[in-house]
Write an enzyme that holds these catalytic residues in place. Structure first.
Site, PDB file in Angstrom:
ATOM      1  N   HIS A 287      68.361  20.624  74.658  1.00 60.56           N
ATOM      2  CA  HIS A 287      67.369  19.673  74.144  1.00 60.56           C
ATOM      3  C   HIS A 287      65.929  20.099  74.343  1.00 60.56           C
ATOM      4  CE1 HIS A 287      69.691  16.137  72.816  1.00 60.56           C
ATOM      5  NE2 HIS A 287      70.612  16.602  73.648  1.00 60.56           N
ATOM      6  N   LYS A 474      56.676   6.929  71.412  1.00 57.12           N
ATOM      7  CA  LYS A 474      57.527   7.941  72.037  1.00 57.12           C
ATOM      8  C   LYS A 474      57.112   8.039  73.495  1.00 57.12           C
ATOM      9  CE  LYS A 474      56.018  10.703  68.766  1.00 57.12           C
ATOM     10  NZ  LYS A 474      57.255  11.285  68.263  1.00 57.12           N
ATOM     11  N   ARG A 475      57.899   8.718  74.327  1.00 55.95           N
ATOM     12  CA  ARG A 475      57.482   8.918  75.704  1.00 55.95           C
ATOM     13  C   ARG A 475      56.096   9.577  75.730  1.00 55.95           C
ATOM     14  NH1 ARG A 475      61.073   7.901  80.026  1.00 55.95           N
ATOM     15  NH2 ARG A 475      59.379   8.733  81.265  1.00 55.95           N
ATOM     16  N   LYS A 480      53.529  16.024  73.309  1.00 55.34           N
ATOM     17  CA  LYS A 480      53.594  15.122  72.153  1.00 55.34           C
ATOM     18  C   LYS A 480      52.192  14.772  71.630  1.00 55.34           C
ATOM     19  CE  LYS A 480      58.059  13.021  73.491  1.00 55.34           C
ATOM     20  NZ  LYS A 480      58.909  13.044  72.293  1.00 55.34           N
ATOM     21  N   THR A 582      63.479  12.005  66.848  1.00 57.56           N
ATOM     22  CA  THR A 582      64.318  11.117  66.034  1.00 57.56           C
ATOM     23  C   THR A 582      63.523   9.921  65.532  1.00 57.56           C
ATOM     24  OG1 THR A 582      65.122  10.148  68.102  1.00 57.56           O
ATOM     25  CG2 THR A 582      66.590  11.708  66.980  1.00 57.56           C
ATOM     26  N   LYS A 586      63.560   7.605  61.958  1.00 54.73           N
ATOM     27  CA  LYS A 586      63.580   6.136  61.873  1.00 54.73           C
ATOM     28  C   LYS A 586      62.451   5.643  60.958  1.00 54.73           C
ATOM     29  CE  LYS A 586      64.949   6.062  66.756  1.00 54.73           C
ATOM     30  NZ  LYS A 586      64.366   5.941  68.123  1.00 54.73           N
TER      31      LYS A 586
HETATM   32  C1  LIG Z   1      63.990   6.867  68.986  1.00 53.66           C
HETATM   33  C2  LIG Z   1      63.468   6.546  70.325  1.00 53.66           C
HETATM   34  C3  LIG Z   1      62.876   7.544  71.090  1.00 53.66           C
HETATM   35  C4  LIG Z   1      62.676   8.963  70.597  1.00 53.66           C
HETATM   36  O1  LIG Z   1      61.422   9.043  69.980  1.00 53.66           O
HETATM   37  P1  LIG Z   1      60.746  10.462  69.615  1.00 53.66           P
HETATM   38  O2  LIG Z   1      59.511  10.076  68.907  1.00 53.66           O
HETATM   39  O3  LIG Z   1      61.719  11.159  68.717  1.00 53.66           O
HETATM   40  O4  LIG Z   1      60.523  11.158  70.889  1.00 53.66           O
HETATM   41  C5  LIG Z   1      62.381   7.215  72.352  1.00 53.66           C
HETATM   42  N1  LIG Z   1      62.480   5.951  72.822  1.00 53.66           N
HETATM   43  C6  LIG Z   1      63.027   4.966  72.097  1.00 53.66           C
HETATM   44  C7  LIG Z   1      63.069   3.589  72.671  1.00 53.66           C
HETATM   45  C8  LIG Z   1      63.547   5.220  70.825  1.00 53.66           C
HETATM   46  O5  LIG Z   1      64.097   4.227  70.122  1.00 53.66           O
END
Ligand SMILES: *Cc1c(COP(=O)(O)O)cnc(C)c1O
Length: 749
Positions: A287, A474-475, A480, A582, A586
Site C-alpha cells: 500500500h 482524507k487523513r 497529501k 479511493t 467516490k
Molecule cells: C475513502 C476514505 C478514505 C480514503 O481517502 P483518500 O482520499 O483516498 O485517502 C479515508 N477515510 C475515510 C473515512 C474514507 O471514507
C-alpha cells in the site's frame, strides 16, 4: 488489521431491498428512518483508505457470491474521535461498542490460545526434533462475528473480530487476601491487546503492543482457518488449493512465519512441505512506497516477544539468501532483499519472500514498486508482480449516499448498474441531452442545500449552498499536501482583501482530516485551516465570496453526507506518493470533477474520462525523482515568486490571532536542511493554473454538467466489484459459490 466499516443499518436494509418498507412502517409510528440512522455509531476500526478498502471488499465479496472471511481485532476503541478546541485537534476515545456491538455475534465456542513471550527449547523425541515453547503468557482470542450482507444476494461475508482476554483462572486466593492488583494484572495485560487501534496512517511506530496485536491477529486467524479446513479435508496438504490468504499491507505479515510454525510444530510437516503450503496460500498487497511507512521491527523485540517466530524468520531468510547465492545474484542485491538489516526485521521483504503474488493498488503504483522498493525482487521473480487497481463499494457510495442521483440514473438507463457498474457507460448516450444535464445540475444543487442543512444542524456552521463546493477529505499527511490547497486559499483570500469588489464565483473549501496524535506538522495544518476559517467568519463580505469549513471528526458517515454535495475533488498528492486513493473514485461516481496530480488512480481516472473532463497539474513521478536527484531548492522558487512571498508573509502574520511561522519556515527554510519536502512550491504555479481553468469551466453550467456526466459514466471500472473479480481470477483462483443472477439490485416499487 483494519476494517473501516462505518454504519451497517442502511447498508443492510438496502441490500435486503427493505429500506422503503421499513421507512413506511416507521412513519406509522412517527419515526423518521433517517433519524434512526443517525443514532448508529460508526465502526471506525481503521485509519483511512486501507481499512475502508477492506470494508468495501467485504461488500463486493458477498454481492459477487465469493465465500470470504475478513479477520481483524475487536478494538474496544476504534480510531479516536476528533474535537476541535481553540482551533486545535484534541483526541478523545471512540466509544463505539454502545451501539456498534449489535451487529456482533460472540462465538465463545471458537476460542483459540495465543502464546507471547517465554522461551523456546528443542528436544529430540521419537526420532524427530520437537519444539517446546515454555513460560509463555497465554492469551485467549474470542471471535466476534459481524455478518456483512451483499446486495440482493444470498452471499454473506463474515468479519471475524478477535477479542483478547487472559487465559487463566482468576486468582481468587490472591484476591481474597487483598492482593487485588496482583489478581487482576494478567487480565489487564491480556485485554490491552484488543483495547485500541493505533492511530497512525502511512506511518510505522514500532511499538511492542502493536507487534502483540499483529501476532495475536494472525495466530488466532490462522488457527481458525486451519480448524475450518480440517473439518472438510483430511490434511492441510491441499490448503493452497481451496483457501487463499491475503495480507492487506504488511501489518499481518507474521502470517508467513506463523503458518510455518503451525504446520511444522503443530502438524508435523517438514520444512519444504510447510514452505510450499505457506507460500502458495499467501498473497500480499503493498500500500505504500514511502520509507517512513514501511514496517521495520527491532530484532530484539521480535526475539523476546515471539521467540519461535524469530527463529523461523531467521531460517526463512537463511534459505532465501542461500537460494539467491545459488542463482548467482550479486551480494549487494541479496543484502537489499534480506529480511534482516542491521538490527531490523523488514516486514515488506518478509511479505514478498513468503507470497506467491505481490500487487500494488493502481497501475502507477504497481509500476513504481517494480522499479523502486522491490526492484531487486522483481528482477528475480517478475511473474509474482501484478496490479489490482482499487475500487469502492458503489452501492454504498452512490446508491445509498446519493439516492437522488442514483434514482435519476436508474430512471434513464435502468437499475442493472447497481450490480454491474460498467453499465454506467450507458449514460454517455445522454451527453448532449439538455434535460438530462439540467437534471444533473438540479440534483447537485438539491444535495448542496441538504448538506448545508445537515451542517447547520450538526455543527452550527453556516454554509452557502449556492457557492461552489470544493472538497479535500482524507487523513492529514504531508504527502497529501493539504498545505498546498491552503496556499491557494490564502492567495485567493489576499486577492479579495486587496480588492473587495472583485467579481468572483463564490466558493467554499471544505476539509476533513484527522492527524495522528504525535504528528506535529499535520496538527499544525489542521490549526491553520481552522484559524483561516475562524478569520473568515468574522468578515461577512469575505465569507460571501470565499469560505473555509473544517469538518470535525471526519469519518465514513461524514464522507457519505459530504461527497454527494461536492463539485470539486481535490486529489493533490505529490506524484509518486499516493498509492491509489479511493476518495477520488467516490467523488467521481457522484459527479464531482477532479483537480489533481498525475498520481495513484488519478492516472486511470484521467485515462478513462479524457483530459477534457479533469483538471490535471503538477510534476510527474519521474520529474519529482529527477528534481530530487539534481537538487530541489524551495528557497529559489520562493525568492523568484512574489505571490508565494506574500503568502508566506501572511502565514507569519497569522490568522485568528495565531502565527504560522513554523509552517512558513517548513516551506522555505526547512528542518534538517530539507525545505518543502513534498514540493508544494514546485507545483504551486501549475496548481493555480489548473484552478483557474476549473474556475473558467464552472461558469458554463451546461458544459460542467456534461463533464460531470462523463465522469459518472466512466466510473464503473472503479467499482470494488471489479477489483474483487480481478483478485478472484488473477490471484486467488477462486470460483463463485453460485453464478450471478442478472437482474436489478433493488426493485423500484
Ligand atoms: C475513502 C476514505 C478514505 C480514503 O481517502 P483518500 O482520499 O483516498 O485517502 C479515508 N477515510 C475515510 C473515512 C474514507 O471514507
Amino acid at each position: 488489521m483494519e476494517f473501516l466499516l462505518g454504519r451497517s443499518l442502511k447498508n443492510n436494509l438496502y441490500n435486503l431491498g427493505l429500506e422503503e418498507n421499513v421507512r413506511e412502517v416507521l412513519k406509522g409510528w412517527k419515526f423518521n428512518l433517517d433519524d434512526i440512522y443517525e443514532i448508529e455509531s460508526d465502526a471506525g476500526l481503521g485509519n483511512g483508505g486501507l481499512g475502508r478498502l477492506a470494508a468495501c471488499f467485504m461488500d463486493s465479496l458477498a454481492t459477487e457470491n465469493y465465500p470470504a472471511m475478513g479477520f481483524s481485532i475487536r478494538y474496544d476503541y476504534g480510531l479516536f474521535k476528533q474535537k476541535i478546541v481553540d482551533n486545535q485537534q484534541v483526541e478523545l476515545p471512540d466509544i463505539w461498542l454502545d451501539s456498534g456491538d449489535i451487529w456482533m455475534m460472540p462465538r465463545s465456542d471458537k476460542n483459540f490460545k495465543i502464546k507471547l513471550g517465554g522461551s523456546v527449547s528443542e528436544r529430540w523425541e521419537d526420532g524427530r526434533l520437537k519444539v517446546y515453547h515454555e513460560n509463555a503468557n497465554i492469551v485467549d482470542a474470542t471471535p466476534y462475528d459481524v455478518m456483512v450482507s451483499g446486495a440482493d444476494s444470498e452471499g454473506v461475508s463474515v468479519l471475524r473480530l478477535w477479542k483478547a482476554s487472559a487465559s487463566y483462572v482468576f486468582d481468587m486466593k490472591a484476591f481474597t487476601q487483598g492482593s487485588y492488583m496482583h489478581a487482576t494484572r494478567a487480565d489487564n495485560e491480556a485485554e490491552i491487546i484488543s483495547k485500541v487501534l493505533y492511530p497512525s496512517d502511512d506511518h510505522d511506530q514500532g511499538k511492542q503492543l502493536r507487534l502483540s496485536q499483529q501476532y495475536f491477529l494472525v495466530s488466532a486467524s490462522l488457527q481458525s482457518i486451519i480448524k475450518d479446513h480440517l473439518k472438510n479435508h483430511p490434511s492441510l496438504r491441499n490448503l493452497p488449493d481451496v483457501a487463499a490468504i491475503h495480507i492487506n499491507d504488511t501489518h499481518p505479515a507474521l502470517a508467513i512465519p506463523e503458518l510455518m510454525r503451525l504446520l511444522i510444530d503443530e502438524y508435523g510437516f517438514n520444512w519444504d512441505d510447510a514452505w510450499s503450503i505457506t507460500h502458495r496460500s499467501i498473497a500480499y498487497t503493498n500500500h505504500t512506497v514511502m520509507a517512513e511507512a514501511l514496517e521495520k521491527w527491532n530484532e530484539p523485540l521480535i526475539y523476546s516477544l515471539l521467540p519461535r517466530i524469530h527463529s523461523l524468520i531467521k531460517e526463512i531468510n537463511r534459505r532465501f539468501c542461500l537460494e539467491m547465492e545459488n542463482r548467482g545474484v550479486e551480494q549487494e542485491k541479496i543484502d537489499n532483499m534480506s529480511i534482516f538489516s542491521r538490527n531490523l526485521v523488514k516486514m515488506a521483504n518478509l511479505s514478498v519472500i513468503g507470497s506467491h503474488s505481490i500487487n500494488g493498488v493502481s497501475e502507477l503504483h504497481s509500476n513504481i514498486i517494480k522499479e523502486s522498493v522491490f526492484h531487486d525482487f522483481y528482477t528475480v521473480y517478475p511473474e509474482r508482480f501484478t496490479n489490482v487497481t482499487n475500487g469502492i463499494a458503489h452501492r454504498r457510495w452512490l446508491c445509498q449516499s446519493n439516492p437522488k442521483l442514483s434514482g435519476f440514473i436508474g430512471s434513464i438507463i435502468g437499475d442493472d448498474y447497481k450490480k454491474d457498474a460498467s453499465n454506467l457507460e450507458k449514460l454517455l448516450t445522454f451527453k448532449n441531452d439538455k434535460t438530462v444535464l439540467d437534471e444533473l445540475n438540479k440534483i447537485k444543487q438539491q444535495n448542496k442545500i441538504e448538506y448545508a442543512k445537515y451542517v447547520k444542524n450538526t455543527s452550527g456552521f453556516i454554509l452557502n449552498p449556492y457557492s461552489r463546493i470544493d472538497t479535500q477529505i482524507k487523513r492529514l499527511h504531508e504527502y497529501k499536501r493539504q498545505l498546498l490547497n491552503v496556499l491557494k486559499i490564502i492567495k485567493l483570500y489576499k486577492e479579495i482583501l486587496d480588492n473587495p469588489s472583485k467579481n468572483v464565483t463564490p466558493q467554499t473549501f471544505i476539509f476533513g482530516a484527522k492527524a495522528a496524535g504525535g504528528y506535529y506538522h499535520a496538527k499544525r495544518v489542521i490549526s491553520l485551516i481552522n484559524c483561516i476559517s475562524a478569520e473568515i467568519q468574522k468578515n461577512k463580505s469575505l465569507k460571501d465570496k470565499l469560505d473555509v469549513m473544517f469538518v470535525e471528526n471526519y469519518n465514513v458517515t461524514k464522507a457519505e453526507h459530504l461527497i454527494p454535495a461536492s463539485e470539486i475533488s481535490e486529489q493533490i498528492s505529490l506524484a509518486g506518493k499516493e498509492a491509489s486513493g479511493t476518495s477520488n473514485m467516490k467523488f467521481m461516481i457522484n459527479g464531482a470533477l477532479t483537480l489533481g496530480t498525475i498520481d495513484g488512480a488519478n492516472v486511470e481516472i484521467m485515462e478513462s474520462v479524457g483530459n477534457d473532463n479533469i483538471f490535471i497539474f503538477g510534476l510527474t513521478a519521474d520529474e519529482v525523482e529527477k528534481q530530487w536527484r539534481s537538487g530541489y531548492y524551495a528557497s529559489n522558487i520562493f525568492a523568484a515568486n512574489p505571490e508565494i512571498r506574500d503568502i508566506v508573509d501572511l502565514l507569519k502574520t497569522g490568522f485568528a490571532g495565531e502565527n504560522f511561522t513554523d509552517l512558513a519556515n517548513y516551506l522555505v527554510l526547512g528542518s534538517h536542511n530539507i525545505a518543502d519536502p513534498f514540493m508544494c512550491l514546485a507545483d504551486y504555479n501549475d496548481y493555480i493554473r489548473a484552478h483557474n481553468d476549473m474556475d473558467a469551466a464552472y461558469k458554463n453550467k451546461q458544459q460542467w454538467a456534461q463533464m460531470s456526466l462523463v465522469n459518472i459514466a466512466k466510473s464503473g471500472i472503479f467499482a470494488a466489484d471489479r477489483s474483487i473479480r480481478d483478485y478472484a481470477n488473477n490471484i486467488w483462483n477462486m470460483k463463485r459459490l453460485k453464478p450471478l443472477v442478472k437482474k436489478a439490485a433493488v426493485k423500484k416499487d
